[in-house]
Enzyme design. Structure first.
Site, PDB file in Angstrom:
ATOM      1  N   ASP A   7      42.148  74.430  53.832  1.00 59.48           N
ATOM      2  CA  ASP A   7      41.752  73.970  52.502  1.00 59.48           C
ATOM      3  C   ASP A   7      42.925  74.203  51.559  1.00 59.48           C
ATOM      4  O   ASP A   7      43.751  75.106  51.781  1.00 59.48           O
ATOM      5  CB  ASP A   7      40.521  74.737  52.017  1.00 59.48           C
ATOM      6  CG  ASP A   7      40.025  74.227  50.665  1.00 59.48           C
ATOM      7  OD1 ASP A   7      39.872  72.994  50.515  1.00 59.48           O
ATOM      8  OD2 ASP A   7      39.800  75.055  49.755  1.00 59.48           O
ATOM      9  N   GLU A   9      44.025  74.331  47.228  1.00 61.05           N
ATOM     10  CA  GLU A   9      43.709  74.264  45.804  1.00 61.05           C
ATOM     11  C   GLU A   9      44.931  73.685  45.113  1.00 61.05           C
ATOM     12  O   GLU A   9      46.080  73.932  45.542  1.00 61.05           O
ATOM     13  CB  GLU A   9      43.359  75.638  45.241  1.00 61.05           C
ATOM     14  CG  GLU A   9      42.147  76.299  45.887  1.00 61.05           C
ATOM     15  CD  GLU A   9      40.850  75.528  45.723  1.00 61.05           C
ATOM     16  OE1 GLU A   9      40.750  74.718  44.770  1.00 61.05           O
ATOM     17  OE2 GLU A   9      39.937  75.723  46.539  1.00 61.05           O
ATOM     18  N   GLU A  52      41.492  71.928  33.245  1.00 60.74           N
ATOM     19  CA  GLU A  52      40.421  71.446  34.135  1.00 60.74           C
ATOM     20  C   GLU A  52      40.553  72.055  35.529  1.00 60.74           C
ATOM     21  O   GLU A  52      39.555  72.428  36.156  1.00 60.74           O
ATOM     22  CB  GLU A  52      40.460  69.917  34.234  1.00 60.74           C
ATOM     23  CG  GLU A  52      40.228  69.191  32.926  1.00 60.74           C
ATOM     24  CD  GLU A  52      41.495  69.037  32.095  1.00 60.74           C
ATOM     25  OE1 GLU A  52      42.559  69.590  32.503  1.00 60.74           O
ATOM     26  OE2 GLU A  52      41.433  68.385  31.042  1.00 60.74           O
ATOM     27  N   HIS A  57      39.370  76.741  40.032  1.00 55.76           N
ATOM     28  CA  HIS A  57      39.792  77.795  40.968  1.00 55.76           C
ATOM     29  C   HIS A  57      40.276  79.079  40.307  1.00 55.76           C
ATOM     30  O   HIS A  57      40.474  80.087  40.983  1.00 55.76           O
ATOM     31  CB  HIS A  57      40.876  77.280  41.922  1.00 55.76           C
ATOM     32  CG  HIS A  57      42.011  76.555  41.250  1.00 55.76           C
ATOM     33  ND1 HIS A  57      42.826  77.149  40.311  1.00 55.76           N
ATOM     34  CD2 HIS A  57      42.474  75.280  41.411  1.00 55.76           C
ATOM     35  CE1 HIS A  57      43.760  76.274  39.913  1.00 55.76           C
ATOM     36  NE2 HIS A  57      43.561  75.136  40.559  1.00 55.76           N
ATOM     37  N   HIS A 151      36.242  78.196  43.459  1.00 57.55           N
ATOM     38  CA  HIS A 151      36.868  77.662  44.666  1.00 57.55           C
ATOM     39  C   HIS A 151      38.055  78.547  45.025  1.00 57.55           C
ATOM     40  O   HIS A 151      38.861  78.907  44.165  1.00 57.55           O
ATOM     41  CB  HIS A 151      37.366  76.226  44.428  1.00 57.55           C
ATOM     42  CG  HIS A 151      36.272  75.222  44.363  1.00 57.55           C
ATOM     43  ND1 HIS A 151      36.088  74.243  45.317  1.00 57.55           N
ATOM     44  CD2 HIS A 151      35.296  75.033  43.451  1.00 57.55           C
ATOM     45  CE1 HIS A 151      35.047  73.510  44.982  1.00 57.55           C
ATOM     46  NE2 HIS A 151      34.556  73.963  43.850  1.00 57.55           N
ATOM     47  N   ASP A 156      36.838  79.324  51.192  1.00 50.29           N
ATOM     48  CA  ASP A 156      36.294  78.003  51.513  1.00 50.29           C
ATOM     49  C   ASP A 156      36.568  77.631  52.961  1.00 50.29           C
ATOM     50  O   ASP A 156      35.747  76.984  53.627  1.00 50.29           O
ATOM     51  CB  ASP A 156      36.894  76.936  50.583  1.00 50.29           C
ATOM     52  CG  ASP A 156      36.304  76.988  49.181  1.00 50.29           C
ATOM     53  OD1 ASP A 156      35.441  77.860  48.938  1.00 50.29           O
ATOM     54  OD2 ASP A 156      36.702  76.169  48.338  1.00 50.29           O
TER      55      ASP A 156
END
Length: 236
Positions: A7, A9, A52, A57, A151, A156
């Site tokens: 994953d 970010e 945003e 995260h 997140h 994750d």
């Protein structure tokens, strides 16, 4: 069978417009079981963090300042994922897009889409019309995601590995825990053949059919007439 669940970010959703990776998390599966090997890095994106993305995260400019740049961790990342290992991600085209954008910047070959396993596509196919976010799938499969306030790539990834195993039918360790020989170690071993004793064959056992059973069988065969296929090769 080796697979990598991973994953990322990022600073946004558009790698072609300058958004960058700020975190990568990945774990190794072999025969669908975690091996304990993992990869995790926070990365300096070399640009400010939009509000945003920070809300998603929680990785801000102060935290990421001084972290390694992608070019500095790329060699270890490439070594970890290998050259042909399947790469599993949720909405995998998003993550592949960001990894490939970073690879372009440093002149590395791009990831081949044939390595991609997209758990979002798998979930949509299996549960059409249902919620298929990572949180929704954790609820569906009874996976504890209570530690997922924001997140985070590594947490994750661990959740996604559990979701992936459920999507492919759940863990069946009894089918995969037995060690398999490597190809170079495989041998063809002939089954032992029992020794045939010399001399005349021993007398056969006496038949166990009763007279009534033999008569019933003969009556049944007589009804078959010429349709009894063995009559073509055996006398009547």
């Amino acid at each position: 069978m080796r697979e990598i669940v991973f994953d990322t970010e990022t600073t946004g959703v558009e790698p072609d417009k300058g958004d960058r990776i700020v975190e990568i998390g990945a774990i190794e599966l072999v025969n669908h079981l975690p091996t304990g090997r993992h990869f995790h890095e926070y990365i300096d994106p070399e640009r400010p963090m939009p509000a945003e993305a920070f809300a998603v995260h929680g990785l801000g400019d102060d935290f990421l300042r001084g972290k390694p740049k992608f070019a500095q961790i790329a060699a270890r990342w490439i070594e970890f994922i290998g050259s042909d290992t399947k790469l599993i991600a949720h909405n995998a085209r998003f993550d592949f897009g960001f990894i490939n954008a970073e690879f372009r910047r440093i002149g590395q070959p791009l990831l081949d889409d044939r390595r991609m396993i997209d758990t979002l596509a798998m979930a949509r196919s299996k549960f059409p019309g249902a919620g298929n976010s990572l949180d929704a799938l954790c609820r569906r499969f009874g996976i504890d995601n209570s530690n997922r306030d924001l997140h985070g790539a590594l947490i994750d990834t661990h959740l996604l590995a559990e979701v992936y195993l459920e999507l492919i039918g759940g863990r069946q360790p009894d089918l995969i825990l037995a060690p398999q020989p490597q190809k170079s170690e495989q041998r063809t071993i002939a089954a032992p053949v029992a020794a045939v004793p010399a001399g005349p064959r021993p007398a056969p056992l006496a038949p166990r059919l009763t007279e009534s059973e033999s008569a019933a069988h003969a009556e049944f065969v007589a009804k078959l007439g010429e349709s009894a296929i063995w009559r073509r090769w055996m006398p009547g």
